[in-house]
Scaffold this active site. Sequence first.
Site, PDB file in Angstrom:
ATOM      1  CB  SER A 119      -1.029   0.052   1.294  1.00 20.19           C
ATOM      2  OG  SER A 119      -0.320  -0.043   2.490  1.00 20.19           O
TER       3      SER A 119
ATOM      4  CG  HIS B 106      -3.779  -1.474  -1.504  1.00 23.94           C
ATOM      5  ND1 HIS B 106      -4.318  -0.174  -1.785  1.00 23.94           N
ATOM      6  CD2 HIS B 106      -3.443  -1.729  -0.209  1.00 23.94           C
ATOM      7  CE1 HIS B 106      -4.205   0.321  -0.564  1.00 23.94           C
ATOM      8  NE2 HIS B 106      -3.897  -0.583   0.428  1.00 23.94           N
TER       9      HIS B 106
ATOM     10  CE  LYS C  35      -7.272   0.497   0.940  1.00 28.40           C
ATOM     11  NZ  LYS C  35      -8.007   0.476   2.113  1.00 28.40           N
TER      12      LYS C  35
END
Length: 406
Positions: A185, A213, A244
């Site tokens: 990240s 992610h 996300k």
Amino acid sequence: MGLLDRFKAQRELHAQVKSCGADPFGVKMEKILSATEALIEGRPTILCGSNNYLGFTFDADCIEAAKETLDTCGTGTTGSRIANGSYHDHKALEQDLADFYGMKHCMVFTTGYQANLGAISTLAGPNDFLIIDADSHASIYDACKLGSATVIRFKHNDPADLDRRLGRLANEPGNKIVVVEGIYSMLGDHAPLKEFVAVTKKHGAYILVDEAHSMGVMGKTGQGVVEHDGVLDQVDFITGTFSKSMGAIGGFLVSNIEDFDILRVACRPYMFTASLPPATVASVRKSLAKLRANPGLMQKLWDNVDTLYEGARAAGFTVGAQKGPVVAVHINDPALAARAWRALLLNGVYVNLALPPATPSGTALLRCSVSAAHTKEQLQSVVDVLSGVGRELGILPTPAHAVAAE
């Protein structure tokens, strides 16, 4: 000694950061205008630090699904999954996710943090070993603290070091569980999963991959790095988040392991937390369905990644080694990074300021995240503002023609 005196060092560091003219960790979005814009300090501001990778936070269908469920199921469950917190859509979402990954089992958690906290701390027992990447997310480190297993770190994204450390455990009893992330990240780099899986299987260990992610970002259908690297059928566990690419909040664990459902009554972060609000579950189900129906959504994201990543690199900035939705702009000095962050905000661009010790190797970063909802014009504006700030603060050299003109 006062109760909070032990935080003196953090307090001093925070004060230094705030000396840039604002608190980077306390920014208030006064009004959200769209998936990519907000009013901050009264100024229209491009949001380039939101992790809203597919722009689903303002998707009309996702919003409508949430509204309808709000009317029929209310604002919350007021209970944990094992008490009164499992509604029809909680179970349906678990089936949706299991189908998406081609796995037999799924548990949905209230946050992505809890998914890692619960899964890792529960899977590894007192006689087991957790072998984690040194640059792991805080939720992974906290899971290690909550659990009772022996924890061993290996060098970031280094299959050879993982091989060495597993080799030293060859004669040790107990299970070995390797924990890595698909995309990291902070720097936005990808794990070499094919190599990690090969090493893990060589030593008879299990592997858990956090795709927070990379879900909805990588792979032909958006399953993440596990799909991109062709190892989906070889990993034992996948965790992820809805905060996300799915544009909401929540987390999950999927697996093919036998007796999976015992985790529902063994995992404390699952057992003792109120479940996701039904309206959130409905919006996530809709966003997942839209991703599955149109994986081409990811192409717009990657086109936008090219604009920001290549633009920042062409301007002269040092960016992450691998291209992805997290574009990390390296600024060597934390105080200078804070000043640059503030200057960007004053010029209508919001990014994340990431500082040591939260960053790998003590690096100060302007952490940008790209969305499929960004326009090319917005991202070019970000590049232009970033370049102007870089020159103004001496991070970038002033072009020779500009010096001559002076």
